[in-house]
Structure formats: structure tokens, C-alpha cells
Design an enzyme around this catalytic site. Structure first.
Site, PDB file in Angstrom:
ATOM      1  N   GLY A 137     -14.697   1.937 -22.085  1.00 27.14           N
ATOM      2  CA  GLY A 137     -14.721   2.943 -23.150  1.00 27.14           C
ATOM      3  C   GLY A 137     -14.116   4.274 -22.744  1.00 27.14           C
ATOM      4  O   GLY A 137     -14.252   5.264 -23.447  1.00 27.14           O
TER       5      GLY A 137
ATOM      6  N   LYS B   8     -20.683  -4.644 -29.453  1.00 27.95           N
ATOM      7  CA  LYS B   8     -21.727  -3.668 -29.081  1.00 27.95           C
ATOM      8  C   LYS B   8     -22.534  -3.290 -30.328  1.00 27.95           C
ATOM      9  O   LYS B   8     -22.708  -4.125 -31.211  1.00 27.95           O
ATOM     10  CB  LYS B   8     -21.107  -2.463 -28.360  1.00 27.95           C
ATOM     11  CG  LYS B   8     -20.230  -2.911 -27.180  1.00 27.95           C
ATOM     12  CD  LYS B   8     -19.807  -1.800 -26.273  1.00 27.95           C
ATOM     13  CE  LYS B   8     -18.936  -2.364 -25.156  1.00 27.95           C
ATOM     14  NZ  LYS B   8     -18.530  -1.371 -24.163  1.00 27.95           N
TER      15      LYS B   8
ATOM     16  N   GLU C  38     -16.007  -6.069 -15.234  1.00 27.33           N
ATOM     17  CA  GLU C  38     -15.862  -4.845 -16.022  1.00 27.33           C
ATOM     18  C   GLU C  38     -16.166  -3.642 -15.134  1.00 27.33           C
ATOM     19  O   GLU C  38     -17.333  -3.275 -14.960  1.00 27.33           O
ATOM     20  CB  GLU C  38     -16.832  -4.859 -17.212  1.00 27.33           C
ATOM     21  CG  GLU C  38     -16.609  -6.029 -18.144  1.00 27.33           C
ATOM     22  CD  GLU C  38     -17.073  -5.728 -19.562  1.00 27.33           C
ATOM     23  OE1 GLU C  38     -16.312  -6.033 -20.483  1.00 27.33           O
ATOM     24  OE2 GLU C  38     -18.170  -5.161 -19.741  1.00 27.33           O
TER      25      GLU C  38
ATOM     26  N   HIS D 250     -24.335  -7.068 -18.873  1.00 28.81           N
ATOM     27  CA  HIS D 250     -23.365  -6.015 -19.196  1.00 28.81           C
ATOM     28  C   HIS D 250     -23.815  -4.712 -18.527  1.00 28.81           C
ATOM     29  O   HIS D 250     -25.007  -4.421 -18.467  1.00 28.81           O
ATOM     30  CB  HIS D 250     -23.249  -5.838 -20.709  1.00 28.81           C
ATOM     31  CG  HIS D 250     -22.075  -5.004 -21.086  1.00 28.81           C
ATOM     32  ND1 HIS D 250     -22.080  -3.633 -20.988  1.00 28.81           N
ATOM     33  CD2 HIS D 250     -20.827  -5.347 -21.512  1.00 28.81           C
ATOM     34  CE1 HIS D 250     -20.891  -3.171 -21.339  1.00 28.81           C
ATOM     35  NE2 HIS D 250     -20.112  -4.185 -21.664  1.00 28.81           N
TER      36      HIS D 250
ATOM     37  N   GLU E 133     -23.862  -1.779 -19.534  1.00 36.33           N
ATOM     38  CA  GLU E 133     -24.678  -0.907 -20.394  1.00 36.33           C
ATOM     39  C   GLU E 133     -26.134  -1.358 -20.375  1.00 36.33           C
ATOM     40  O   GLU E 133     -27.050  -0.537 -20.472  1.00 36.33           O
ATOM     41  CB  GLU E 133     -24.094  -0.898 -21.814  1.00 36.33           C
ATOM     42  CG  GLU E 133     -22.789  -0.097 -21.850  1.00 36.33           C
ATOM     43  CD  GLU E 133     -21.788  -0.547 -22.901  1.00 36.33           C
ATOM     44  OE1 GLU E 133     -22.167  -1.266 -23.845  1.00 36.33           O
ATOM     45  OE2 GLU E 133     -20.601  -0.175 -22.765  1.00 36.33           O
TER      46      GLU E 133
ATOM     47  N   ASN F 287     -16.721  -7.964 -27.662  1.00 37.64           N
ATOM     48  CA  ASN F 287     -18.095  -7.467 -27.605  1.00 37.64           C
ATOM     49  C   ASN F 287     -18.177  -6.296 -28.581  1.00 37.64           C
ATOM     50  O   ASN F 287     -17.675  -5.210 -28.300  1.00 37.64           O
ATOM     51  CB  ASN F 287     -18.407  -7.019 -26.169  1.00 37.64           C
ATOM     52  CG  ASN F 287     -19.782  -6.383 -26.057  1.00 37.64           C
ATOM     53  OD1 ASN F 287     -20.567  -6.401 -27.007  1.00 37.64           O
ATOM     54  ND2 ASN F 287     -20.075  -5.835 -24.888  1.00 37.64           N
TER      55      ASN F 287
ATOM     56  N   SER G 243     -11.363  -1.058 -21.381  1.00 37.73           N
ATOM     57  CA  SER G 243     -10.186  -0.466 -22.040  1.00 37.73           C
ATOM     58  C   SER G 243      -8.997  -1.424 -22.081  1.00 37.73           C
ATOM     59  O   SER G 243      -7.848  -1.002 -21.959  1.00 37.73           O
ATOM     60  CB  SER G 243      -9.801   0.864 -21.388  1.00 37.73           C
ATOM     61  OG  SER G 243     -10.884   1.775 -21.466  1.00 37.73           O
TER      62      SER G 243
HETATM   63  P1  13P Z   1     -13.976  -1.225 -23.975  1.00 40.00           P
HETATM   64  O1  13P Z   1     -12.941  -2.280 -24.228  1.00 40.00           O
HETATM   65  O2  13P Z   1     -14.341  -0.437 -25.185  1.00 40.00           O
HETATM   66  O3  13P Z   1     -13.611  -0.376 -22.778  1.00 40.00           O
HETATM   67  O4  13P Z   1     -15.326  -1.997 -23.561  1.00 40.00           O
HETATM   68  C1  13P Z   1     -15.280  -2.993 -22.615  1.00 40.00           C
HETATM   69  C2  13P Z   1     -16.592  -3.684 -22.608  1.00 40.00           C
HETATM   70  O5  13P Z   1     -17.589  -3.146 -22.190  1.00 40.00           O
HETATM   71  C3  13P Z   1     -16.651  -5.046 -23.149  1.00 40.00           C
HETATM   72  O6  13P Z   1     -17.877  -5.639 -22.865  1.00 40.00           O
END
Ligand code: 13P
Length: 252
Positions: A174, A11, A168, A96, A98, A9, A213
Site C-alpha cells: 500500500g 481487504k 509481501e 497477512h 496486517e 485481496n 504495490s
Molecule cells: P497493495 O497491492 O495494495 O500494496 O497490497 C498488497 C497486499 O497486501 C495484498 O495482500
């Protein structure tokens, strides 16, 4: 045997030119890796067309990071599932954290997006996961169960067969903090039980990816767990090498 999947992803990162380079490097590296590992890259909308072109025939599939709730019309700024699918994109990430957190997406929103995704032949990667305070209060299993019941339970059995789920934990995204392999396994088993309660044995085939992560150094331990079928990778998917290394973690 369930599919093994590593999905990136991206982003809101990379320009279209940078994204094209990244896609080329992933496609080139994928050649060295067994077809038993499925690779998916999910760039921003602006890159989709070019990334589909670059990855065609390489065994790397392409996903979008979201789609609109509506089919078409006066929805300024939105991108429909039909537009995405017409580019040759096969997957779409939905729900997601976010999107839930910053854009107020609810189960109601996500039911509409799921309908659009399926109506246009896209395979959803549906994300679930609890916030830190929910885990600290011991509510993490209930939160994830509700996220599944309120959306996934509305699918038909035929739709469910195509679904991919990603767990997740919000506190691990992150942050550099990863769920331990045991914490991931415990939640993935809970997710599979919740899916099986509605869809029966078909849930044995549902790929459940871990995200938060995930990186080359911890992927092997996570993917070794029985119900962890791969990863949805953020930061570590922005470098072809680390993304490919995560895919190779299956082969150890
Ligand atoms: P990270 O791997 O940067 O923690 O992000 C995970 C994520 O949100 C994938 O959709």
C-alpha cells in the site's frame, strides 16, 4: 510447470453491492484470458456467498481473508473455516502482515488457523514478509525463514502439496514502493529453498506469489522472474480492469 495465479485481496473495501459488481466485471473479463492463468478473488466475509454465486463456472475462484483458530463455539465475532468452506469458498489468506501487525497474530495463532483451514478443505495462501527495519538490518532472509519454519514445517507432505505462499514485504504494501524484480526473485528463491529443505522436490511445485504495490505497470517484470508465480494484489484488485491487466501480464 507451476500454476500461475493472480489473487485479489480486497481487504476491508467495497459494500456487498459494489463487491458483486467487481466480481461480475472480473468474471466477464476473465473469459478473454487463457485458462493458464488462475484468478482468485478474496472479498470480505459478508460478500463471500454472493461472490461465489457470481463466479461459479467462470474460472474465477473465491478465497476468504482469514478464518478462526477454533472449530466452533463461544467465540463472538469469529468466522470458522467450516462456515467459509460450506459456501463453496476454496482458499483462505492466512498470516497477512496486517493480521500479524494489527491483530497480534503469531505463529502459534497461525498454526491453529492452518489446521482449521486444512481440516475443512480450504487451500491456504500463507503470507510472509519482513518489515522495513528488518530489511535495513539485513535480517529479511532470517525473518521470512522463521515465518516458514514456525508454521509451514508443521504441515504434512499431503497438506504441503496444496499450499500457496505469498511474499509481501511489509514496506511495499500500500506504499507504492515495490520490491524490484531482482529483490523479489532473490527472496522467492530463498523461500523455495527453505521449503525444499523440509519437503524436498515438492517445493518446486509450490506457487509463490509476490504482493506489495503490484500493478499493471510492474507485473510483467515481476512475473518474468523464475520463482515469481503470480501476485497477491491489494489496491489494484479493486478495479476489474487493473486486476485483469495484471493477469494478462503473464501472457506477454
Ligand atoms: P497493495 O497491492 O495494495 O500494496 O497490497 C498488497 C497486499 O497486501 C495484498 O495482500
Amino acid at each position: 510447470m507451476r500454476r500461475k495465479i493472480v489473487a485479489g485481496n480486497w481487504k476491508m473495501n467495497t459494500t456487498p453491492a459494489e463487491g458483486a459488481e467487481l466480481a461480475k466485471a472480473v468474471a466477464a473479463g476473465k473469459k478473454e484470458i487463457c485458462d493458464c492463468v488462475n484468478f482468485i478473488v478474496c472479498p470480505p466475509y459478508t460478500h463471500l456467498s454472493e461472490v461465489v454465486r457470481i463466479t461459479r463456472g467462470t474460472g474465477v475462484a473465491v478465497g476468504a481473508q482469514d478464518c478462526a483458530t477454533e472449530e466452533k463455539g463461544a467465540f463472538t465475532g469469529e468466522v470458522s473455516a467450516r462456515m467459509i468452506a460450506s459456501l463453496g469458498v476454496e482458499y483462505v489468506i492466512l498470516g497477512h502482515s496486517e493480521r500479524r501487525q494489527y491483530y497480534g497474530e503469531t505463529s502459534e495463532t497461525l498454526n491453529r488457523k492452518m489446521r482449521q483451514a486444512y481440516a475443512n478443505g480450504l487451500t491456504p495462501i500463507y503470507c510472509v514478509g519482513e518489515k522495513l527495519e528488518e530489511r535495513e538490518d539485513g535480517r529479511h532472509f532470517d525473518v521470512v525463514k522463521a515465518q516458514l519454519e514456525e508454521v509451514i514445517y508443521h504441515l504434512t507432505p499431503e497438506q504441503f502439496e496444496r499450499l500457496i505462499v505469498a511474499y509481501e514485504p511489509v514496506w511495499a504494501i500500500g506504499t507504492g514502493k515495490t520490491a524490484t524484480a531482482d529483490q523479489a526473485q532473490e527472496m522467492h528463491a530463498h523461500i523455495r529453498r527453505t521449503l525444499a529443505a523440509k519437503f524436498g522436490a515438492t517445493a518446486e511445485q509450490t506457487p509463490i506469489l509476490y504482493g506489495g504495490s503490484c500493478k499493471p505497470s510492474n507485473a510483467g517484470e515481476l512475473f518474468a522472474k523464475e520463482d515469481v508465480d503470480g501476485g497477491l494484489i491489494g489496491g489494484a484488485a479493486l478495479e476489474a480492469d487493473s486486476f485483469l491487466q495484471i493477469g494478462k501480464a503473464f501472457l506477454k
